[in-house]
Design a protein around this motif. Structure first.
Motif, PDB file in Angstrom:
ATOM      1  N   PHE A 186       0.852  -1.194   0.000  1.00  0.00           N
ATOM      2  CA  PHE A 186       0.000   0.000   0.000  1.00  0.00           C
ATOM      3  C   PHE A 186       0.883   1.238   0.000  1.00  0.00           C
ATOM      4  N   ILE A 187       0.788   2.033  -1.070  1.00  0.00           N
ATOM      5  CA  ILE A 187       1.613   3.239  -1.207  1.00  0.00           C
ATOM      6  C   ILE A 187       0.701   4.452  -1.063  1.00  0.00           C
ATOM      7  N   ASN A 188       0.871   5.182   0.014  1.00  0.00           N
ATOM      8  CA  ASN A 188       0.075   6.382   0.263  1.00  0.00           C
ATOM      9  C   ASN A 188       0.779   7.607  -0.316  1.00  0.00           C
ATOM     10  N   LEU A 189       0.094   8.323  -1.204  1.00  0.00           N
ATOM     11  CA  LEU A 189       0.619   9.586  -1.731  1.00  0.00           C
ATOM     12  C   LEU A 189      -0.298  10.753  -1.374  1.00  0.00           C
ATOM     13  N   VAL A 190      -1.198  10.528  -0.403  1.00  0.00           N
ATOM     14  CA  VAL A 190      -2.094  11.587   0.054  1.00  0.00           C
ATOM     15  C   VAL A 190      -1.330  12.503   1.006  1.00  0.00           C
ATOM     16  N   THR A 191      -1.478  13.799   0.823  1.00  0.00           N
ATOM     17  CA  THR A 191      -0.831  14.749   1.722  1.00  0.00           C
ATOM     18  C   THR A 191      -1.493  14.695   3.098  1.00  0.00           C
ATOM     19  N   GLY A 192      -0.677  14.574   4.124  1.00  0.00           N
ATOM     20  CA  GLY A 192      -1.205  14.544   5.483  1.00  0.00           C
ATOM     21  C   GLY A 192      -0.111  14.873   6.479  1.00  0.00           C
ATOM     22  N   SER A 193      -0.509  15.157   7.696  1.00  0.00           N
ATOM     23  CA  SER A 193       0.458  15.418   8.756  1.00  0.00           C
ATOM     24  C   SER A 193       1.098  14.104   9.199  1.00  0.00           C
TER      25      SER A 193
END
Length: 206
Positions: A88-95
């Motif tokens: 699972f590769i997360n590329l969502v901007t988040g803190s």
């Protein structure tokens, strides 16, 4: 072995990522809340699925690029064990806090978590100088570095702490500590990168 890659979220960046994966001859499965956004990608060879759970079940690798980590976390929580053994590769901007929460949700259902932040515009996805700063499960990097570098040729693996990727530059490791995972182009990009300056408000005349 051919990897099926799922792209969750088809905004400007998600659509650019899915289109690039199709150029790379990868089997691509896509999902978006608005189905109409998928039409050009389906015409180009992608497979559309109706739910995030169906995307997770169909893919060997998932790339999340939605509006928020909360949306992804909710979808993961509703998926049960469908992420077992999925990279699972997360590329969502988040803190960092949000990324750690998403990491916990993915790993709770058996997924292997990696996270990154894109330092380029959608039109620049796939270019050799496109920089992606990423970190997380080292096994994901070993298996999916070709996919990540296909999206950004200057991608840098910052290490095992997935929450470091969305941080500010002063939180990133020094380039001398990046090791063999960093290409010369990536090191030059990281040394030269700086956040954009905010425009100062004009002073009021007295």
């Amino acid at each position: 072995m051919t990897k099926t890659i799922g792209v969750m979220g088809l905004g400007l960046m998600g659509s650019a990522i899915a289109a690039r994966l199709l150029e790379m001859r990868s089997p691509v499965v896509v999902w978006n809340r608005t189905a109409a956004r998928a039409a050009p990608l389906v015409d180009a060879g992608a497979e559309w699925v109706e739910t995030p759970a169906a995307l997770f079940a169909a893919a060997d690798v998932v790339i999340a690029i939605t509006a928020s980590t909360a949306e992804v976390e909710a979808a993961v929580g509703a998926s049960g064990a469908r992420l077992a053994r999925v990279d699972f590769i997360n590329l969502v901007t988040g803190s960092p806090r949000q990324v750690r929460a998403l990491k916990g949700a993915v790993e709770a259902v058996g997924g292997r978590f990696f996270s990154g932040t894109l330092q380029r515009y959608p039109a620049e996805i796939g270019q050799a100088e496109a920089l992606i700063l990423c970190a997380g499960d080292e096994g994901v990097w070993e298996r999916q570095a070709d996919v990540i570098r296909g999206l950004g040729g200057a991608a840098v693996n910052l290490g095992a702490d997935a929450a470091i990727a969305p941080g500010r530059p002063m939180a990133w490791p020094r380039t001398s500590r990046l090791g063999a995972s960093a290409s010369p182009t990536a090191i030059r990009s990281l040394r030269c990168w700086a956040p954009p300056r905010r425009a100062r408000a004009p002073r009021k005349s007295s």
